[in-house]
Structures are given as C-alpha cells and as structure tokens.
Design a protein around this motif. Structure first.
Motif, PDB file in Angstrom:
ATOM      1  N   LEU A   1      12.164  -0.929 -28.756  1.00 34.89           N
ATOM      2  CA  LEU A   1      13.275  -0.795 -27.813  1.00 34.89           C
ATOM      3  C   LEU A   1      14.030   0.509 -28.058  1.00 34.89           C
ATOM      4  N   GLU A   2      14.089   0.939 -29.319  1.00 39.25           N
ATOM      5  CA  GLU A   2      14.694   2.236 -29.640  1.00 39.25           C
ATOM      6  C   GLU A   2      13.859   3.370 -29.036  1.00 39.25           C
ATOM      7  N   LEU A   3      12.529   3.229 -29.089  1.00 36.87           N
ATOM      8  CA  LEU A   3      11.656   4.248 -28.498  1.00 36.87           C
ATOM      9  C   LEU A   3      11.894   4.369 -26.999  1.00 36.87           C
ATOM     10  N   LEU A   4      12.148   3.246 -26.338  1.00 33.41           N
ATOM     11  CA  LEU A   4      12.404   3.289 -24.894  1.00 33.41           C
ATOM     12  C   LEU A   4      13.678   4.068 -24.592  1.00 33.41           C
ATOM     13  N   THR A   5      14.686   3.940 -25.453  1.00 38.63           N
ATOM     14  CA  THR A   5      15.913   4.728 -25.288  1.00 38.63           C
ATOM     15  C   THR A   5      15.598   6.212 -25.355  1.00 38.63           C
ATOM     16  N   LEU A   6      14.786   6.603 -26.343  1.00 34.37           N
ATOM     17  CA  LEU A   6      14.421   8.017 -26.499  1.00 34.37           C
ATOM     18  C   LEU A   6      13.526   8.489 -25.360  1.00 34.37           C
ATOM     19  N   ALA A   7      12.606   7.629 -24.940  1.00 29.36           N
ATOM     20  CA  ALA A   7      11.683   8.010 -23.873  1.00 29.36           C
ATOM     21  C   ALA A   7      12.417   8.320 -22.580  1.00 29.36           C
ATOM     22  N   ARG A   8      13.501   7.578 -22.310  1.00 32.92           N
ATOM     23  CA  ARG A   8      14.253   7.802 -21.070  1.00 32.92           C
ATOM     24  C   ARG A   8      14.929   9.164 -21.045  1.00 32.92           C
TER      25      ARG A   8
ATOM     26  N   VAL B   1      14.725  12.499 -30.717  1.00 31.38           N
ATOM     27  CA  VAL B   1      13.905  13.192 -29.730  1.00 31.38           C
ATOM     28  C   VAL B   1      14.792  13.499 -28.534  1.00 31.38           C
ATOM     29  N   GLU B   2      14.729  14.729 -28.068  1.00 35.11           N
ATOM     30  CA  GLU B   2      15.529  15.128 -26.912  1.00 35.11           C
ATOM     31  C   GLU B   2      14.713  16.055 -26.016  1.00 35.11           C
ATOM     32  N   ALA B   3      15.148  16.185 -24.776  1.00 31.71           N
ATOM     33  CA  ALA B   3      14.453  17.049 -23.836  1.00 31.71           C
ATOM     34  C   ALA B   3      14.734  18.511 -24.168  1.00 31.71           C
ATOM     35  N   GLY B   4      13.726  19.336 -23.988  1.00 27.25           N
ATOM     36  CA  GLY B   4      13.873  20.775 -24.200  1.00 27.25           C
ATOM     37  C   GLY B   4      13.263  21.536 -23.041  1.00 27.25           C
ATOM     38  N   GLU B   5      13.566  22.809 -22.936  1.00 33.77           N
ATOM     39  CA  GLU B   5      13.068  23.609 -21.819  1.00 33.77           C
ATOM     40  C   GLU B   5      11.553  23.714 -21.828  1.00 33.77           C
TER      41      GLU B   5
ATOM     42  N   PRO C   1      12.294   3.953 -37.486  1.00 38.78           N
ATOM     43  CA  PRO C   1      13.206   2.908 -37.001  1.00 38.78           C
ATOM     44  C   PRO C   1      14.662   3.281 -37.276  1.00 38.78           C
ATOM     45  N   ASN C   2      15.559   2.773 -36.448  1.00 40.65           N
ATOM     46  CA  ASN C   2      17.004   3.013 -36.529  1.00 40.65           C
ATOM     47  C   ASN C   2      17.394   4.453 -36.197  1.00 40.65           C
ATOM     48  N   SER C   3      16.533   5.139 -35.463  1.00 36.37           N
ATOM     49  CA  SER C   3      16.843   6.514 -35.078  1.00 36.37           C
ATOM     50  C   SER C   3      17.580   6.608 -33.749  1.00 36.37           C
ATOM     51  N   ALA C   4      17.617   5.520 -32.998  1.00 36.83           N
ATOM     52  CA  ALA C   4      18.291   5.527 -31.689  1.00 36.83           C
ATOM     53  C   ALA C   4      18.845   4.141 -31.427  1.00 36.83           C
ATOM     54  N   PRO C   5      19.874   4.051 -30.594  1.00 39.72           N
ATOM     55  CA  PRO C   5      20.416   2.731 -30.249  1.00 39.72           C
ATOM     56  C   PRO C   5      19.499   2.000 -29.285  1.00 39.72           C
ATOM     57  N   VAL C   6      19.615   0.687 -29.265  1.00 36.48           N
ATOM     58  CA  VAL C   6      18.926  -0.118 -28.261  1.00 36.48           C
ATOM     59  C   VAL C   6      19.859  -0.236 -27.061  1.00 36.48           C
ATOM     60  N   GLU C   7      19.450   0.318 -25.931  1.00 37.87           N
ATOM     61  CA  GLU C   7      20.312   0.377 -24.757  1.00 37.87           C
ATOM     62  C   GLU C   7      19.618  -0.259 -23.549  1.00 37.87           C
ATOM     63  N   PRO C   8      20.108  -1.385 -23.063  1.00 38.16           N
ATOM     64  CA  PRO C   8      19.536  -1.983 -21.853  1.00 38.16           C
ATOM     65  C   PRO C   8      19.630  -1.003 -20.685  1.00 38.16           C
ATOM     66  N   ALA C   9      18.555  -0.901 -19.917  1.00 37.33           N
ATOM     67  CA  ALA C   9      18.511  -0.023 -18.749  1.00 37.33           C
ATOM     68  C   ALA C   9      17.481  -0.603 -17.789  1.00 37.33           C
ATOM     69  N   PRO C  10      17.866  -1.623 -17.013  1.00 31.20           N
ATOM     70  CA  PRO C  10      16.907  -2.353 -16.183  1.00 31.20           C
ATOM     71  C   PRO C  10      16.036  -1.444 -15.319  1.00 31.20           C
ATOM     72  N   ALA C  11      14.729  -1.686 -15.401  1.00 33.71           N
ATOM     73  CA  ALA C  11      13.747  -0.955 -14.602  1.00 33.71           C
ATOM     74  C   ALA C  11      12.724  -1.953 -14.086  1.00 33.71           C
TER      75      ALA C  11
END
Length: 320
Positions: free
Chosen positions: A20-27, A118-122, A153-163
């Motif tokens: 679920l943390e990976l999904l936060t980063l993937a978004r 992980v963050e977006a870059g140019e 693990p524990n690198s990002a929050p778990v954030e609900p984001a319905p899709a």
C-alpha cells in the motif's frame, strides 16, 4: 498518464502494508497497475483499488507456490510487456530484490534497491537512498531502460485514493528455468503477536547492555506497551540472547520505522547501518560517550534497568 507496475506482496489475498505504501509512491509518477500473483490474488483487488490501483492484473498457478522466484519473474515480465510501464516498484525484501534484479536483467533496464523515497523527475523517477552505512543520502535515477526500483517498508504513508481497481487476468507463459528450484517443505513461523520487524512503525531493540536473555522481557514489555516489534543488536544475537531473525544491522535486517528505541546498544557502525534511516531515534544508555548518541533525536543517559521499566509503566498508565 503513464502506468507504473507495482508487484503486490500478499498472503492468500491479504495485502501487506508495504504494498500500500508502494501505491502511494506510484501515484506520484503515474497510474498504478498492481500485479497480484498466486492463491488469493483476485481477493486483493478491492483493497488495491481503494489505495489507487487503476488496474489489478492477476494470475494463479501452482508454479508460484511450488517453485522459487522465477515463476514470479516470468509473470512480472508478462505484465511488463503487456503494460509498457514508466517504472516498476517492488517491496525491498530479499525476494523482492531478487525478482527486481532478474527482471531488470531481462528487460535491459537499470535497477535501484533499498530506496527510501521515490518522486517524479524531469528525466524519470528519482529515488532516494541511504549509502555507506547510512552516512550519506543520495538521489539517483536510472539512465537506461525502464526504472526497476525496490523500496524499503515504512518509506511512505498509506493513503487511500479510490480508483477503478479493474480486475484483469494476466496470461503467463513459464520459461524452462521456472521449475529449477522446487520448494520441498514449509514450516510456519511461530507468531509472537507483534508486528513484523521490517514493517513495524515502532521498533524497540536491546543490545549488549541488556546483559542476558533473562532480561530481554524488559525490552519486550516496552515493545508491547507501544505495539512495537522487538529487535536486537548483533552482540545480543551472537551471545544467544535473542533470535537472529530479530537482528537489526548490516548483517541482519534493515528497518526504517517512525520510532526506533535503542536500549543498551552502543551504536557500532554495523548496527547503525540497519536503523539509521528511522524517522525518530531514541537511545537509552548509561555511557554518555556511546556512539549511538551521535545520531539520536533524543537520548537518555541512564541505566536501562531503571529507565525502561519506568518508561513502560508510564506508557501503560497513560494508555489506561
């Protein structure tokens, strides 16, 4: 928007928190497409959709349970070929890193392991890592192919984001090497009732200063009061005071919890390498010159046999 593959870590359909943390980063870098493999894969769709997966690709076959790693690599490559993703994210576990390395080799891409962000870059996703026993923080990006990144693990929050979480069957053809290493038996790990060490939000660890296996219940009591996992330094493990499965450090497990409490641990570089990326670090040590105090957010100079029971009692009182 480009799609990002996320390999799902689940047990019979129960999705583990690092996914679920990976999904936060993937978004942050695209639309997450989850890949769930093995028994219970279809049951993951609901929770994955609640946390941002636009699609959930599933496959179940006996090979996933009966053979090690390669069948999952075959499946992830099939998903890679079908989706054409902008990146692939996996949990930075032993299995996750092996799958990532094999996939990167197959598709001719660069790989980054043990990322803490992980963050977006140019020019593509940028990953943050801790390097040289966590003495430095680096930012890196893959310069060849599609980035394959494993995240701690524990690198990002778990954030609900319905899709949509649309369920789709993934066609997988297993290669000749998929059956090369067969699983001959499994022994369930005895549950302690505590969180998994590498996934826990809070970790309480004991070291040489605990002075014996008979004193580790002090560490366990503090951990239980906080709902935490229990860790141990290499010195404590080598002395036979606590199992190796709980060792934190360069030759043990790396953890990155929100709170890390080190009790009776001097802070040798071997131990620091496994916990230095923790968000908040507290040390309890009677030696005011102990190296651990160089990196802590809060330090208590005192005898752990006095401090730890008082801390446990205070926490339990406030909870009550």
């Amino acid at each position: 928007m480009a799609e990002v593959l996320v390999l799902v870590d689940h047990v019979d359909g129960a999705v583990r928190k690092p996914t679920l943390e990976l999904l936060t980063l993937a978004r942050r870098i695209g639309d997450p497409v989850a890949v769930a493999l093995g028994a219970g894969a279809e049951a993951t769709a609901a929770v994955l959709g609640e946390h941002g997966a636009v699609r959930v690709l599933t496959a179940d076959a006996a090979e996933f349970a009966e053979y090690l790693v390669v069948p999952k690599v075959d499946a992830l490559q099939a998903a890679f070929d079908a989706v054409g993703p902008a990146a692939v994210l996996l949990v930075s576990s032993a299995e996750g890193k092996e799958i990532a390395a094999r996939l990167a080799l197959r598709v001719g891409s660069g790989i980054i392991t043990d990322a803490t962000d992980v963050e977006a870059g140019e020019q593509g996703p940028v990953a943050t890592q801790a390097a040289f026993a966590a003495s430095y923080t680096t930012k890196s990006r893959v310069s060849r192919g599609v980035p394959v990144i494993t995240v701690k693990p524990n690198s990002a929050p778990v954030e609900p984001a319905p899709a949509a979480g649309a369920l789709e069957a993934l066609a997988v053809s297993f290669g000749g090497t998929a059956t090369g290493t067969k699983v001959t038996g499994r022994t369930p790990r005895e549950s302690t009732g505590r969180p998994e060490l590498t996934e826990a939000a809070i970790v309480v660890s004991g070291g040489r200063g605990v002075n014996g296996a008979e004193n580790f219940p002090l560490i366990e009591a503090l951990a239980d009061s906080l709902g935490a996992a229990v860790g141990a330094s290499r010195a404590a493990v080598d002395a036979g005071w606590y199992p190796h499965t709980s060792q934190v450090g360069q030759t043990g497990k790396s953890v990155s919890p929100q709170l890390y409490i080190a009790s009776g641990i001097s802070g040798a570089i071997q131990h620091r390498a496994g916990m230095q990326t923790s968000k908040t670090i507290v040390a309890i040590n009677k030696d005011a010159e102990a190296p651990i105090f160089e990196l802590v957010d809060y330090g208590v100079v005192g005898d752990l046999f006095t401090v730890v029971p008082q801390l446990t009692e205070e926490i339990n009182t406030r909870k009550g």
